[in-house]
Scaffold this motif. Structure first.
Motif, PDB file in Angstrom:
ATOM      1  N   UNK A  94      53.647 104.428  31.495  1.00  0.00           N
ATOM      2  CA  UNK A  94      53.231 103.027  31.358  1.00  0.00           C
ATOM      3  C   UNK A  94      51.739 102.886  31.631  1.00  0.00           C
ATOM      4  N   UNK A  95      51.258 103.560  32.676  1.00  0.00           N
ATOM      5  CA  UNK A  95      49.827 103.501  32.982  1.00  0.00           C
ATOM      6  C   UNK A  95      49.000 104.049  31.824  1.00  0.00           C
ATOM      7  N   UNK A  96      49.456 105.123  31.219  1.00  0.00           N
ATOM      8  CA  UNK A  96      48.716 105.752  30.126  1.00  0.00           C
ATOM      9  C   UNK A  96      48.771 104.918  28.842  1.00  0.00           C
ATOM     10  N   UNK A  97      49.953 104.409  28.519  1.00  0.00           N
ATOM     11  CA  UNK A  97      50.155 103.739  27.234  1.00  0.00           C
ATOM     12  C   UNK A  97      49.799 102.255  27.226  1.00  0.00           C
ATOM     13  N   UNK A  98      49.987 101.564  28.346  1.00  0.00           N
ATOM     14  CA  UNK A  98      49.854 100.108  28.330  1.00  0.00           C
ATOM     15  C   UNK A  98      48.599  99.562  29.004  1.00  0.00           C
ATOM     16  N   UNK A  99      48.009 100.320  29.928  1.00  0.00           N
ATOM     17  CA  UNK A  99      46.849  99.807  30.649  1.00  0.00           C
ATOM     18  C   UNK A  99      45.700  99.533  29.678  1.00  0.00           C
ATOM     19  N   UNK A 100      45.199  98.314  29.681  1.00  0.00           N
ATOM     20  CA  UNK A 100      44.100  97.932  28.807  1.00  0.00           C
ATOM     21  C   UNK A 100      44.531  97.343  27.471  1.00  0.00           C
ATOM     22  N   UNK A 101      45.822  97.456  27.115  1.00  0.00           N
ATOM     23  CA  UNK A 101      46.314  96.837  25.867  1.00  0.00           C
ATOM     24  C   UNK A 101      46.275  95.326  26.043  1.00  0.00           C
ATOM     25  N   UNK A 102      46.196  94.621  24.945  1.00  0.00           N
ATOM     26  CA  UNK A 102      46.108  93.160  25.004  1.00  0.00           C
ATOM     27  C   UNK A 102      47.450  92.501  24.742  1.00  0.00           C
ATOM     28  N   UNK A 103      47.737  91.464  25.526  1.00  0.00           N
ATOM     29  CA  UNK A 103      48.843  90.554  25.282  1.00  0.00           C
ATOM     30  C   UNK A 103      48.181  89.216  25.014  1.00  0.00           C
ATOM     31  N   UNK A 104      48.243  88.780  23.766  1.00  0.00           N
ATOM     32  CA  UNK A 104      47.477  87.597  23.385  1.00  0.00           C
ATOM     33  C   UNK A 104      46.006  87.928  23.491  1.00  0.00           C
ATOM     34  N   UNK A 105      45.268  87.137  24.256  1.00  0.00           N
ATOM     35  CA  UNK A 105      43.838  87.407  24.411  1.00  0.00           C
ATOM     36  C   UNK A 105      43.494  87.981  25.784  1.00  0.00           C
ATOM     37  N   UNK A 106      44.533  88.473  26.508  1.00  0.00           N
ATOM     38  CA  UNK A 106      44.307  89.011  27.848  1.00  0.00           C
ATOM     39  C   UNK A 106      44.703  90.482  27.932  1.00  0.00           C
ATOM     40  N   UNK A 107      43.844  91.311  28.529  1.00  0.00           N
ATOM     41  CA  UNK A 107      44.206  92.732  28.674  1.00  0.00           C
ATOM     42  C   UNK A 107      45.196  92.933  29.822  1.00  0.00           C
ATOM     43  N   UNK A 108      46.081  93.891  29.656  1.00  0.00           N
ATOM     44  CA  UNK A 108      47.019  94.263  30.711  1.00  0.00           C
ATOM     45  C   UNK A 108      46.290  95.156  31.709  1.00  0.00           C
ATOM     46  N   UNK A 109      46.426  94.827  32.979  1.00  0.00           N
ATOM     47  CA  UNK A 109      45.832  95.641  34.042  1.00  0.00           C
ATOM     48  C   UNK A 109      46.976  96.142  34.920  1.00  0.00           C
ATOM     49  N   UNK A 110      47.233  97.428  34.877  1.00  0.00           N
ATOM     50  CA  UNK A 110      48.320  98.012  35.654  1.00  0.00           C
ATOM     51  C   UNK A 110      47.790  98.708  36.888  1.00  0.00           C
ATOM     52  N   UNK A 111      48.500  98.540  38.005  1.00  0.00           N
ATOM     53  CA  UNK A 111      48.158  99.225  39.241  1.00  0.00           C
ATOM     54  C   UNK A 111      49.437  99.645  39.937  1.00  0.00           C
ATOM     55  N   UNK A 112      49.403 100.804  40.574  1.00  0.00           N
ATOM     56  CA  UNK A 112      50.547 101.248  41.356  1.00  0.00           C
ATOM     57  C   UNK A 112      50.543 100.484  42.672  1.00  0.00           C
ATOM     58  N   UNK A 113      51.697  99.981  43.052  1.00  0.00           N
ATOM     59  CA  UNK A 113      51.821  99.229  44.284  1.00  0.00           C
ATOM     60  C   UNK A 113      51.609 100.123  45.503  1.00  0.00           C
ATOM     61  N   UNK A 114      51.150  99.514  46.568  1.00  0.00           N
ATOM     62  CA  UNK A 114      50.991 100.237  47.822  1.00  0.00           C
ATOM     63  C   UNK A 114      52.160  99.976  48.762  1.00  0.00           C
ATOM     64  N   UNK A 115      53.176  99.257  48.276  1.00  0.00           N
ATOM     65  CA  UNK A 115      54.374  99.012  49.074  1.00  0.00           C
ATOM     66  C   UNK A 115      55.094 100.309  49.343  1.00  0.00           C
ATOM     67  N   UNK A 116      55.786 100.363  50.455  1.00  0.00           N
ATOM     68  CA  UNK A 116      56.612 101.513  50.800  1.00  0.00           C
ATOM     69  C   UNK A 116      57.702 101.655  49.739  1.00  0.00           C
ATOM     70  N   UNK A 117      57.942 102.874  49.315  1.00  0.00           N
ATOM     71  CA  UNK A 117      58.969 103.100  48.300  1.00  0.00           C
ATOM     72  C   UNK A 117      60.330 102.730  48.857  1.00  0.00           C
ATOM     73  N   UNK A 118      61.202 102.222  47.985  1.00  0.00           N
ATOM     74  CA  UNK A 118      62.572 101.942  48.387  1.00  0.00           C
ATOM     75  C   UNK A 118      63.495 102.263  47.230  1.00  0.00           C
ATOM     76  N   UNK A 119      64.701 102.562  47.547  1.00  0.00           N
ATOM     77  CA  UNK A 119      65.669 102.885  46.503  1.00  0.00           C
ATOM     78  C   UNK A 119      66.344 101.605  46.047  1.00  0.00           C
TER      79      UNK A 119
END
Length: 85
Positions: free
Chosen positions: A34-59
């Motif tokens: 997702x980071x490779x394929x979608x980061x920077x792509x546009x939805x309408x007139x806004x670019x998608x900005x993806x970031x990995x969360x810093x939250x503790x992982x949970x199942x």
């Protein structure tokens, strides 16, 4: 690409989206894709900005347990009324 959970954040007063959301992935390689394929792509007139969360992982199991606990708190029996003469 399979996702675990999705949530779009909305303004409670207006019901409109705030322009961001959260996605959890069942497979860590899906996050990388997702980071490779979608980061920077546009939805309408806004670019998608993806970031990995810093939250503790949970199942997903932990999330389900939390959801069950909240549902049990909400289930309350109605009070029996007392009739006065």
């Amino acid at each position: 690409m399979s996702t675990g959970h999705r949530m779009v954040v909305t303004d409670k007063r207006t019901g409109k989206t705030k322009g961001y959301g959260f996605v959890s992935f069942a497979n860590p390689s899906d996050l990388a894709a997702a980071l490779k394929e979608m980061n920077g792509k546009y939805v309408g007139n806004r670019p998608i900005k993806l970031r990995k969360s810093k939250w503790k992982e949970r199942t997903d199991f932990e999330a389900l347990e939390k959801q069950k606990a909240q549902a049990q708190k909400k289930l309350k029996l109605p009070r029996k009324g007392v009739l006065h003469k």
